[in-house]
Design an enzyme around this catalytic site. Structure first.
Site, PDB file in Angstrom:
ATOM      1  N   ALA A   1       0.876  -1.279  -0.076  1.00  0.00           N
ATOM      2  CA  ALA A   1       0.051  -0.029   0.022  1.00  0.00           C
ATOM      3  C   ALA A   1       0.760   1.343   0.058  1.00  0.00           C
ATOM      4  O   ALA A   1       0.469   2.255  -0.510  1.00  0.00           O
ATOM      5  CB  ALA A   1      -0.799   0.044   1.341  1.00  0.00           C
TER       6      ALA A   1
ATOM      7  N   ASP B   1      11.314  -2.722  -9.287  1.00  0.00           N
ATOM      8  CA  ASP B   1      11.848  -3.627  -8.512  1.00  0.00           C
ATOM      9  C   ASP B   1      13.286  -2.661  -7.913  1.00  0.00           C
ATOM     10  O   ASP B   1      13.716  -1.978  -8.550  1.00  0.00           O
ATOM     11  CB  ASP B   1      12.788  -4.665  -9.357  1.00  0.00           C
ATOM     12  CG  ASP B   1      13.324  -5.467  -8.531  1.00  0.00           C
ATOM     13  OD1 ASP B   1      12.809  -6.141  -7.336  1.00  0.00           O
ATOM     14  OD2 ASP B   1      14.418  -6.195  -8.726  1.00  0.00           O
TER      15      ASP B   1
ATOM     16  N   GLY C   1      11.345  -1.528   4.672  1.00  0.00           N
ATOM     17  CA  GLY C   1      12.635  -2.143   4.194  1.00  0.00           C
ATOM     18  C   GLY C   1      14.129  -1.532   4.894  1.00  0.00           C
ATOM     19  O   GLY C   1      13.893  -1.462   6.212  1.00  0.00           O
TER      20      GLY C   1
ATOM     21  N   ASP D   1      14.999   1.677   4.980  1.00  0.00           N
ATOM     22  CA  ASP D   1      14.949   2.700   5.300  1.00  0.00           C
ATOM     23  C   ASP D   1      15.722   3.343   6.773  1.00  0.00           C
ATOM     24  O   ASP D   1      16.353   4.405   6.828  1.00  0.00           O
ATOM     25  CB  ASP D   1      13.570   3.459   5.329  1.00  0.00           C
ATOM     26  CG  ASP D   1      13.160   3.537   3.905  1.00  0.00           C
ATOM     27  OD1 ASP D   1      13.845   3.355   2.978  1.00  0.00           O
ATOM     28  OD2 ASP D   1      12.011   4.053   3.751  1.00  0.00           O
TER      29      ASP D   1
ATOM     30  N   HIS E   1      14.948   7.349  -4.631  1.00  0.00           N
ATOM     31  CA  HIS E   1      15.362   6.387  -5.709  1.00  0.00           C
ATOM     32  C   HIS E   1      13.755   5.927  -6.327  1.00  0.00           C
ATOM     33  O   HIS E   1      13.842   6.144  -7.543  1.00  0.00           O
ATOM     34  CB  HIS E   1      15.808   5.001  -5.484  1.00  0.00           C
ATOM     35  CG  HIS E   1      15.151   4.168  -4.363  1.00  0.00           C
ATOM     36  ND1 HIS E   1      14.770   4.648  -3.149  1.00  0.00           N
ATOM     37  CD2 HIS E   1      14.652   2.851  -4.239  1.00  0.00           C
ATOM     38  CE1 HIS E   1      14.375   3.866  -2.360  1.00  0.00           C
ATOM     39  NE2 HIS E   1      14.369   2.674  -2.983  1.00  0.00           N
ATOM     40  N   ARG E   2      12.875   5.744  -5.854  1.00  0.00           N
ATOM     41  CA  ARG E   2      11.692   5.439  -6.274  1.00  0.00           C
ATOM     42  C   ARG E   2      10.721   6.716  -6.844  1.00  0.00           C
ATOM     43  O   ARG E   2      10.263   6.637  -7.803  1.00  0.00           O
ATOM     44  CB  ARG E   2      10.546   4.663  -5.475  1.00  0.00           C
ATOM     45  CG  ARG E   2       9.490   3.882  -6.282  1.00  0.00           C
ATOM     46  CD  ARG E   2       8.611   3.093  -5.244  1.00  0.00           C
ATOM     47  NE  ARG E   2       9.350   1.875  -5.017  1.00  0.00           N
ATOM     48  CZ  ARG E   2       9.976   1.821  -3.798  1.00  0.00           C
ATOM     49  NH1 ARG E   2       9.626   2.655  -2.891  1.00  0.00           N
ATOM     50  NH2 ARG E   2      10.606   0.570  -3.349  1.00  0.00           N
TER      51      ARG E   2
END
EC number: 3.6.1.66
Length: 204
Positions: free
Chosen positions: A11, A73, A156, A158, A183-184
């Protein structure tokens, strides 16, 4: 309203894409996650690159559901570990998605690495597959690996990633701060022109 399938059940990734689209003024896209569509066989993430895995996921979703699909990814590349965990980031400790275990293993592996050699980067590859073709983009976020987790935001790795020029971990940043630098966020921003075209009504 055009529909876009985000090939994830996370989400937070869905919310991140929505914030990027809102910031870019892109309207007319209804975002769906894998939880919103019928289940289908998802190919395992076996590619050697982030781009390969992202493209495979987006292709599978588009072929199975028939609406434009975007997939990402992402992972952490650590200099002292020769770029690992890389594409194995989500399952570094042996089981997919175990954030605490993955982070603990990474910190254990870096325990004796001095601060000046703790550099790394988050990497995200995003792929969009639709009738208009395929788009694959890549974003990177450089920084260093902290010695212990800090903050409870994000997910993750972070809590142990300190972006270059910051004294806070990625888990201590606000969502807006993270979107602007991550990055995302960078990869998704590169997809905005294609997503804007997708949202635009087509008349024949």
């Amino acid at each position: 309203m055009s529909r876009l399938l985000v090939a994830s059940r996370n989400a937070k990734k869905l919310a991140e894409l929505r914030r990027v689209l809102d910031a870019a003024g892109v309207t007319g896209l209804e975002l769906l996650s894998l939880s919103d569509v019928p289940e289908f066989d998802e190919a395992p993430e076996t590619a050697a690159t982030f781009e390969g895995n992202a493209l495979a996921k987006a292709r599978d979703a588009y072929a199975a559901i028939g609406i434009p699909a975007v997939a990402d990814d992402s992972g952490l590349e650590v200099d002292a570990l020769n770029g690992m965990p890389g594409v194995l980031s989500a399952r570094w400790s042996g089981v997919h998605g175990q954030d605490a275990q993955n982070t603990a293993l990474l910190l254990a592996q870096l325990r004796d690495v001095p601060d000046e050699r703790r550099g790394g980067a988050f990497v995200s590859a995003c792929a969009l597959v639709s009738a208009a073709g395929e788009h694959v983009v890549r974003g990177e976020w450089t920084g260093t690996i902290a010695r212990e987790p800090r903050g409870d935001g994000g997910f993750g790795y972070d809590p142990v990633f300190v972006p270059l020029g910051s004294d806070r971990s990625a888990a201590e940043l606000t969502p807006a701060e993270k979107d602007a630098a991550s990055h995302r966020g960078r990869a998704l921003a590169l997809l905005v022109p294609a997503l804007r075209a997708l949202a635009r009504p087509h008349f024949t």
